[in-house]
Design a protein around this motif. Structure first.
Motif, PDB file in Angstrom:
ATOM      1  N   GLU A   1       0.831  -1.206   0.000  1.00 55.43           N
ATOM      2  CA  GLU A   1       0.000   0.000   0.000  1.00 55.43           C
ATOM      3  C   GLU A   1       0.867   1.259   0.000  1.00 55.43           C
ATOM      4  O   GLU A   1       0.499   2.281  -0.605  1.00 55.43           O
TER       5      GLU A   1
ATOM      6  N   ALA B   1       1.910   1.838  -3.496  1.00 54.80           N
ATOM      7  CA  ALA B   1       0.771   2.336  -4.273  1.00 54.80           C
ATOM      8  C   ALA B   1       0.530   3.823  -4.001  1.00 54.80           C
ATOM      9  O   ALA B   1       0.201   4.583  -4.926  1.00 54.80           O
ATOM     10  N   ARG B   2       0.714   4.259  -2.745  1.00 56.69           N
ATOM     11  CA  ARG B   2       0.539   5.678  -2.432  1.00 56.69           C
ATOM     12  C   ARG B   2       1.663   6.530  -3.014  1.00 56.69           C
ATOM     13  O   ARG B   2       1.435   7.657  -3.456  1.00 56.69           O
TER      14      ARG B   2
ATOM     15  N   PRO C   1       0.928   6.979  -7.365  1.00 56.62           N
ATOM     16  CA  PRO C   1      -0.511   6.923  -7.682  1.00 56.62           C
ATOM     17  C   PRO C   1      -0.805   6.873  -9.172  1.00 56.62           C
ATOM     18  O   PRO C   1      -1.895   6.463  -9.579  1.00 56.62           O
TER      19      PRO C   1
ATOM     20  N   GLN D   1      -1.469  -0.293  -7.092  1.00 63.50           N
ATOM     21  CA  GLN D   1      -2.823  -0.365  -6.539  1.00 63.50           C
ATOM     22  C   GLN D   1      -3.471  -1.715  -6.838  1.00 63.50           C
ATOM     23  O   GLN D   1      -4.165  -2.288  -5.985  1.00 63.50           O
TER      24      GLN D   1
ATOM     25  N   TRP E   1      -4.570  -4.288  -3.840  1.00 69.96           N
ATOM     26  CA  TRP E   1      -5.971  -4.646  -3.615  1.00 69.96           C
ATOM     27  C   TRP E   1      -6.164  -6.166  -3.641  1.00 69.96           C
ATOM     28  O   TRP E   1      -6.802  -6.731  -2.752  1.00 69.96           O
TER      29      TRP E   1
END
Length: 691
Positions: free
Chosen positions: A302, A305-306, A309, A315, A319
């Motif tokens: 995560e 992913a941040r 973006p 992401q 997920w």
């Protein structure tokens, strides 16, 4: 330690098969009727081939049918031989009549070779005992086999399903580890995809096997199977999230170059794989699962992913791995399913008979092929002055498999194993060991052979050949005289079986590729229609998703077998291999879209309708290109809307998957335009329309 021994699939299977064979021999030895005990132990061989040891809600009904067919075939053979009816006519009639069983169901179809084996065993008994004695041996032998297996499965009620689920979790672990271990090598589909496709194929095969077992056991009606049903639903969720793909190798490379994403993704995959292997052992050895979490691994994903973006890969992985982690942590599926929705329907006898009498029936073709091969084997025995050529006939039946490749491998293992076994038996018979020592050695060899038969059929054949020669020695006291003759019979039987699969109405998989490709596209179309409907049902989504995976799996199996078949256009097969690769990408996108649709991550009604129309047009173009041979290329008429014109602004995850599906379909249309022109120009390939 004892759990690992008694619950291990190979050990459990070997103990069961050895005991059911050897206990009648032991009883016969105690009662002074060793020869009858040895004859009695031949019946389980027929029962094994017939699949009468398969746990089933109609276990005893199948047992009665199997025993009746064995005894009936034995009686018919003896009566017709007494009337001087030629053996080829007898075996041809039996094969053609019993071939209808394959139209009822695949499991019933195994009664055909088993009943023919019973008839062949009768050849060696006819004239040496009263006509009723072989019938009694088959009836009592089948009853003993059924009661023993019923008691064994009662002791380990859930074990067959546990073994399949354990294998499923192990294959999921290997698939997950292989898929995410070397992300930078996934840019070349020709090197990266084949091993992944093989692992995905094994996973879907095991899922289908579990479905069949649950249906045969009526597992949803027994409280004893609740934990296993939950484990299976978890396996479906895991397969759904492990097998998804964005298929953006360029985006993967960008993310790997800008961050340490490759190490983090590999860390997540290895953690999941290690947990799946632990769960596989827990299921198999009846252990309760321990606590599990992978918050650190998911947190690292995560964070990436941040930090990036603009890159969808981070992401996407975060997920899907979070959903996998949720399943593994909670030990519950993401949502309940109706596991019996796709249960197999058996054809009643008369509709099956009507289907069987069609010239297009695969069951009729298989029965006719067997009948011709057995007739040739009988005539070969007569030419060699063998009054009862039972060894040649049994070899033909034992090595004949569903496809050319499998039959070829079985022939090699059978011939090599028989040769080695006969040499060993000839050497040991020369020393004239005592009867008790010989029986003990036969018991040990039988146990070892069944331990390795699933993985090493050739080595197991060595053991079975030794026990067969010693059985003849104990029955007739002249087993040493059969050594050379039995090897010659084995070679003759293998050659007849090979010729039969090569020349007698062969069902070449390369010829079936087009039909299976058409079926895969149909399944894809139904899945996309369901995903893009107004309110898709979770149960229907799960069922259709598995249909897509199974349809593609049938196509992939056909391609694998076709690549091993002789004398065909390699360019056609290479092009179809590329076509199947793009089909696999579509399957992975459908897996991903199924999870999104279930989470109600859908598009606007107008956009859904436009995407649905474009996908249907693209799918129909691919189907038509598989069916017709007109000239033209993928760009001759612009009947498919360009992906860029379907949406404006940032694309949602669902749109990304749909646009990539359209891209794959366009490529598949071009490939099939080339591949279909390169097909062979004879036989089934001359049919313009798909039957």
């Amino acid at each position: 330690m004892w759990r690992r021994l008694i619950y291990h699939p190979e050990v459990n299977y070997a103990l069961r098969q050895t005991l059911v064979l050897c206990l009648p021999v032991a009883v016969g030895l105690i009662l002074g009727q060793l020869q009858h005990g040895l004859l009695f132990s031949l019946v389980p061989a027929c029962c094994n081939i017939a699949g009468l040891d398969t746990p089933h809600k109609r276990f005893f009904k199948r047992l009665i049918i199997g025993g009746s067919l064995f005894a009936g075939c034995s009686l018919i053979v003896q009566l017709l031989l007494a009337d001087d009816i030629p053996l080829p006519f007898i075996l041809t009639g039996l094969a053609m009549v019993l071939g209808v069983t394959a139209e009822i169901s695949a499991l019933h179809g195994r009664l055909l070779p088993a009943s023919l084996i019973a008839a062949i065993f009768t050849l060696s008994l006819a004239g040496n005992m009263p006509i009723w004695e072989p019938l009694l041996i088959y009836a009592l032998g089948t009853l003993w086999y059924g009661l023993f297996n019923w008691f064994w499965f009662w002791l380990w009620r859930e074990q067959p399903l546990r073994e399949s689920l354990s294998l499923l979790y192990r294959q999921l672990a290997e698939y997950c580890e292989a898929k995410y271990s070397l992300l930078t090598q996934h840019t070349d589909p020709n090197t990266a995809l084949p091993p992944l496709l093989n692992r995905q194929q094994k996973v879907v095969d095991l899922i289908s096997q579990c479905y069949q077992q649950m249906h045969m056991l009526a597992a949803n009606q027994h409280n004893d199977y609740k934990r296993l049903l939950r484990a299976f639903q978890m396996g479906l969720d895991l397969q759904e999230h492990i097998s998804v793909s964005l298929h953006q190798p360029e985006e993967v490379q960008k993310l790997v170059e800008r961050s340490h994403a490759e190490a983090v993704i590999r860390w997540n995959a290895q953690t999941v794989a290690a947990r799946l292997r632990v769960m596989a052992d827990d299921i198999l050895y009846h252990r309760f699962p321990t606590r599990f979490n992978m918050d650190k691994q998911i947190g690292a994903l995560e964070k990436i992913a941040r930090q990036h973006p603009d890159n969808p890969v981070g992401q996407f992985c975060a997920w899907h791995f979070s959903r996998i982690a949720k399943v593994l942590r909670a030990q519950r599926p993401l949502y309940p399913r109706n596991l019996m929705a796709d249960k197999e329907r058996r054809l009643p006898l008369f509709p099956a008979l009507k289907s069987y009498l069609s010239l297009k029936s695969p069951a009729l073709r298989n029965a006719a092929r067997l009948s011709v091969m057995l007739s040739i084997a009988s005539l070969m025995g007569a030419a060699l002055h063998l009054p009862k050529p039972y060894w040649i006939l049994m070899t033909v039946l034992l090595v004949t498999q569903n496809g050319y490749g499998a039959t070829r491998v079985r022939i090699f293992h059978r011939a090599a194993g028989t040769l080695a076994g006969l040499v060993i038996a000839a050497v040991t018979l020369h020393y004239h060991f005592p009867e008790g020592f010989a029986l003990t050695a036969m018991l040990v060899i039988t146990l070892i052979s069944y331990l390795i038969i699933r993985k090493s059929y050739g080595w197991a054949t060595v053991g079975f050949t030794i026990t067969a020669v010693y059985t003849l020695q104990l029955l007739t006291l002249n087993g040493e005289q059969f050594i050379v003759a039995r090897f010659a019979d084995t070679i003759i039987g293998c050659l007849i079986a090979f010729g039969g699969m090569l020349w007698l109405w062969p069902q070449w998989q390369s010829g079936l590729l087009r039909k299976n490709a058409h079926s895969a596209l149909e399944a894809d179309q139904e899945a996309i229609q369901l995903i893009l409907s107004d309110d898709p049902s979770a149960e229907k989504l799960a069922y259709q998703r598995m249909r897509v995976n199974q349809a593609h799996n049938a196509l992939f199996n056909s391609l694998n077998q076709a690549m091993q078949e002789p004398g065909f256009n390699t360019h056609y097969l290479e092009d179809m291999k590329l076509w199947v690769t793009h089909s696999q990408f579509i399957v992975e996108h459908i897996n991903a879209m199924t999870t999104l649709a279930r989470e109600h991550d859908t598009l606007s009604p107008e956009l859904m309708q436009r995407y649905l129309e474009s996908c249907e047009v693209a799918l129909q173009r691919c189907q038509q290109r598989l069916e017709y041979d007109e000239s033209g290329s993928s760009g001759d008429v612009n009947i498919m809307e360009s992906p860029d014109t379907l949406s404006h602004g940032p694309l949602s995850t669902m749109e990304q998957h749909l646009q990539r599906i359209l891209g794959h379909l366009n490529t598949m249309h071009t490939i099939s335009s080339v591949a279909w022109r390169q097909r062979p120009r004879h036989g089934i390939w001359l049919n313009r329309h798909i039957n």
